[in-house]
Write a protein that holds these residues in place. Structure first.
Motif, PDB file in Angstrom:
ATOM      1  N   TYR A 155       0.920  -1.339   0.011  1.00 39.07           N
ATOM      2  CA  TYR A 155       0.047  -0.012   0.122  1.00 39.07           C
ATOM      3  C   TYR A 155       0.631   1.229   0.045  1.00 39.07           C
ATOM      4  CZ  TYR A 155      -3.572  -3.212   1.037  1.00 39.07           C
ATOM      5  OH  TYR A 155      -4.932  -4.076   1.050  1.00 39.07           O
ATOM      6  N   ALA A 156       2.019   1.241   0.689  1.00 38.74           N
ATOM      7  CA  ALA A 156       2.898   2.278   0.672  1.00 38.74           C
ATOM      8  C   ALA A 156       3.379   2.751  -0.876  1.00 38.74           C
ATOM      9  CB  ALA A 156       4.044   2.116   1.641  1.00 38.74           C
ATOM     10  N   SER A 157       3.416   1.700  -1.442  1.00 38.58           N
ATOM     11  CA  SER A 157       4.128   1.668  -2.543  1.00 38.58           C
ATOM     12  C   SER A 157       3.298   2.191  -3.984  1.00 38.58           C
ATOM     13  CB  SER A 157       5.217   0.599  -3.244  1.00 38.58           C
ATOM     14  OG  SER A 157       4.028  -0.620  -3.393  1.00 38.58           O
ATOM     15  N   THR A 158       1.906   1.737  -3.546  1.00 40.73           N
ATOM     16  CA  THR A 158       1.018   1.955  -4.578  1.00 40.73           C
ATOM     17  C   THR A 158      -0.051   2.931  -4.227  1.00 40.73           C
ATOM     18  OG1 THR A 158      -0.122   0.096  -3.849  1.00 40.73           O
ATOM     19  CG2 THR A 158       1.319  -0.169  -5.702  1.00 40.73           C
ATOM     20  N   ALA A 159      -0.210   3.812  -3.233  1.00 37.30           N
ATOM     21  CA  ALA A 159      -1.004   4.854  -2.431  1.00 37.30           C
ATOM     22  C   ALA A 159      -1.466   5.792  -3.960  1.00 37.30           C
ATOM     23  CB  ALA A 159      -0.623   5.347  -1.453  1.00 37.30           C
ATOM     24  N   LYS A 160      -0.572   6.275  -4.359  1.00 41.48           N
ATOM     25  CA  LYS A 160      -0.620   7.122  -5.535  1.00 41.48           C
ATOM     26  C   LYS A 160      -1.148   6.761  -6.590  1.00 41.48           C
ATOM     27  CE  LYS A 160       1.782  10.638  -8.393  1.00 41.48           C
ATOM     28  NZ  LYS A 160       3.152  11.393  -8.682  1.00 41.48           N
ATOM     29  N   ALA A 161      -1.010   5.385  -6.987  1.00 38.91           N
ATOM     30  CA  ALA A 161      -1.881   4.952  -8.155  1.00 38.91           C
ATOM     31  C   ALA A 161      -3.327   4.494  -7.577  1.00 38.91           C
ATOM     32  CB  ALA A 161      -1.307   3.466  -8.491  1.00 38.91           C
ATOM     33  N   TYR A 162      -3.530   4.142  -6.365  1.00 34.00           N
ATOM     34  CA  TYR A 162      -4.956   3.839  -6.002  1.00 34.00           C
ATOM     35  C   TYR A 162      -5.615   5.176  -5.835  1.00 34.00           C
ATOM     36  CZ  TYR A 162      -4.936  -0.933  -4.552  1.00 34.00           C
ATOM     37  OH  TYR A 162      -4.863  -2.299  -4.381  1.00 34.00           O
ATOM     38  N   ALA A 163      -4.924   6.397  -5.581  1.00 37.62           N
ATOM     39  CA  ALA A 163      -5.851   7.652  -5.619  1.00 37.62           C
ATOM     40  C   ALA A 163      -6.090   7.883  -6.802  1.00 37.62           C
ATOM     41  CB  ALA A 163      -4.878   8.594  -5.012  1.00 37.62           C
ATOM     42  N   LYS A 164      -5.405   7.447  -7.984  1.00 42.64           N
ATOM     43  CA  LYS A 164      -6.000   7.957  -9.418  1.00 42.64           C
ATOM     44  C   LYS A 164      -7.117   6.780  -9.543  1.00 42.64           C
ATOM     45  CE  LYS A 164      -1.605   9.420 -11.071  1.00 42.64           C
ATOM     46  NZ  LYS A 164      -0.606   9.372 -12.139  1.00 42.64           N
ATOM     47  N   ILE A 165      -7.026   5.337  -9.287  1.00 41.67           N
ATOM     48  CA  ILE A 165      -7.672   4.439  -9.454  1.00 41.67           C
ATOM     49  C   ILE A 165      -9.296   4.641  -8.951  1.00 41.67           C
ATOM     50  CG2 ILE A 165      -8.359   1.870  -9.390  1.00 41.67           C
ATOM     51  CD1 ILE A 165      -5.301   1.487  -9.782  1.00 41.67           C
ATOM     52  N   ASP A 166      -9.147   5.002  -7.698  1.00 43.28           N
ATOM     53  CA  ASP A 166     -10.276   5.083  -6.916  1.00 43.28           C
ATOM     54  C   ASP A 166     -11.197   6.118  -7.276  1.00 43.28           C
ATOM     55  OD1 ASP A 166      -9.495   3.092  -5.064  1.00 43.28           O
ATOM     56  OD2 ASP A 166      -8.913   4.133  -3.596  1.00 43.28           O
ATOM     57  N   HIS A 167     -10.848   7.107  -8.150  1.00 41.40           N
ATOM     58  CA  HIS A 167     -11.706   8.212  -8.605  1.00 41.40           C
ATOM     59  C   HIS A 167     -11.996   8.192  -9.978  1.00 41.40           C
ATOM     60  CE1 HIS A 167     -11.698   9.592  -4.408  1.00 41.40           C
ATOM     61  NE2 HIS A 167     -10.488   9.508  -4.615  1.00 41.40           N
ATOM     62  N   THR A 168     -11.757   7.269 -10.562  1.00 38.49           N
ATOM     63  CA  THR A 168     -11.797   6.954 -12.220  1.00 38.49           C
ATOM     64  C   THR A 168     -13.416   6.698 -12.391  1.00 38.49           C
ATOM     65  OG1 THR A 168     -11.338   4.798 -11.953  1.00 38.49           O
ATOM     66  CG2 THR A 168      -9.751   6.146 -12.663  1.00 38.49           C
ATOM     67  N   LEU A 169     -13.971   6.832 -13.540  1.00 40.93           N
ATOM     68  CA  LEU A 169     -15.523   6.747 -13.967  1.00 40.93           C
ATOM     69  C   LEU A 169     -15.836   5.366 -13.432  1.00 40.93           C
ATOM     70  CD1 LEU A 169     -17.941   7.901 -14.720  1.00 40.93           C
ATOM     71  CD2 LEU A 169     -17.201   7.277 -17.389  1.00 40.93           C
ATOM     72  N   ASP A 170     -15.156   4.386 -13.800  1.00 36.66           N
ATOM     73  CA  ASP A 170     -15.613   3.081 -13.768  1.00 36.66           C
ATOM     74  C   ASP A 170     -15.776   2.647 -12.171  1.00 36.66           C
ATOM     75  OD1 ASP A 170     -12.882   2.903 -13.377  1.00 36.66           O
ATOM     76  OD2 ASP A 170     -12.693   0.831 -13.847  1.00 36.66           O
ATOM     77  N   ILE A 171     -14.861   3.116 -11.473  1.00 36.69           N
ATOM     78  CA  ILE A 171     -14.808   2.921  -9.802  1.00 36.69           C
ATOM     79  C   ILE A 171     -16.278   3.653  -9.400  1.00 36.69           C
ATOM     80  CG2 ILE A 171     -14.099   3.298  -7.641  1.00 36.69           C
ATOM     81  CD1 ILE A 171     -12.455   0.870  -9.210  1.00 36.69           C
TER      82      ILE A 171
END
Length: 230
Positions: free
Chosen positions: A14-30
């Motif tokens: 999670y520490a290494s991918t938090a930034k990517a999750y921040a993008k994924i979590d607010h995409t249209l499909d999510i």
């Protein structure tokens, strides 16, 4: 064979991918997946309606993917990853949410506060196992008549997801971080998959009397959404 839960490995991930999750979590499909889950009707009202103007406990809040839908609520977001909570705090400020963020392992979380709704989307049975003690802790955190709303991976998805994990091992050295975060999310799913019967048993043993299960689509995969009333 069930996969061993390794919290240290998860923290590093999670520490290494938090930034990517921040993008994924607010995409249209999510957003569409979240909106479908919040639109589920339980005893005449949608889950979103139950969350309005009340105290909401967001378990495994991650980067705050639910926060835009909880603008009229008091929110307590709990997550084990400080990196995730850093992004969640930005979302909380953006939408001017009232509440707080707590860095805590979900298995150890106990609150003196009582909540009207506890919600956990894409966490239980995906990133952490769903257990009897955890269900009991959530029951204790709710006010009388409070709701526990969560999604969980169906048992039938487990073998496909374990196949994704094997693919991930080959792609990890070359894949861009954004893609790898998404694949990792899929790879972690299914480690703790449950049947409807096993989840209902855990909920009832935890003290919940009314339990209802729905089938929803999350990230193109079928999930169960449970609503349990204290």
């Amino acid at each position: 064979m069930r996969m061993k839960y390794d919290q240290r490995l998860k923290d590093k991930y999670y520490a290494s991918t938090a930034k990517a999750y921040a993008k994924i979590d607010h995409t249209l499909d999510i957003r569409r997946s979240v909106e479908e889950m919040l639109s589920i009707q339980f005893q005449g009202s949608s889950i979103l309606e139950y969350c309005k103007g009340v105290c909401v406990l967001d378990l495994g809040c991650g980067t705050g993917r639910l926060f835009p839908y909880l603008k009229k609520s008091y929110v307590c977001g709990v997550d084990t990853s400080m990196a995730m909570l850093t992004y969640a705090s930005q979302v909380m400020k953006k939408y001017k949410l009232k509440g707080k963020l707590v860095q805590q392992d979900l298995f150890k979380f106990k609150s003196k506060e009582k909540f009207d709704v506890a919600i956990s989307i894409g966490v239980l049975g995906e990133h952490v196992p769903f257990t009897n003690p955890l269900a009991k802790n959530i029951w204790e955190a709710l006010k009388p008549g409070g709701l526990f709303v969560f999604t969980i991976v169906p048992l039938k998805c487990r073998w496909f997801q374990l196949g994704v994990k094997q693919l991930l091992q080959y792609l990890q050295p070359i894949g861009p971080r954004f893609l790898m975060a998404r694949l990792n999310n899929a790879a972690f799913m299914g480690y703790f998959a449950h049947s409807k019967r096993s989840v209902e048993k855990i909920l009832r043993q935890g003290g919940f009397k009314e339990v209802q299960c729905f089938t929803v689509l999350k990230n193109y995969f079928e999930h169960y959404e449970f609503v349990a009333k204290k």
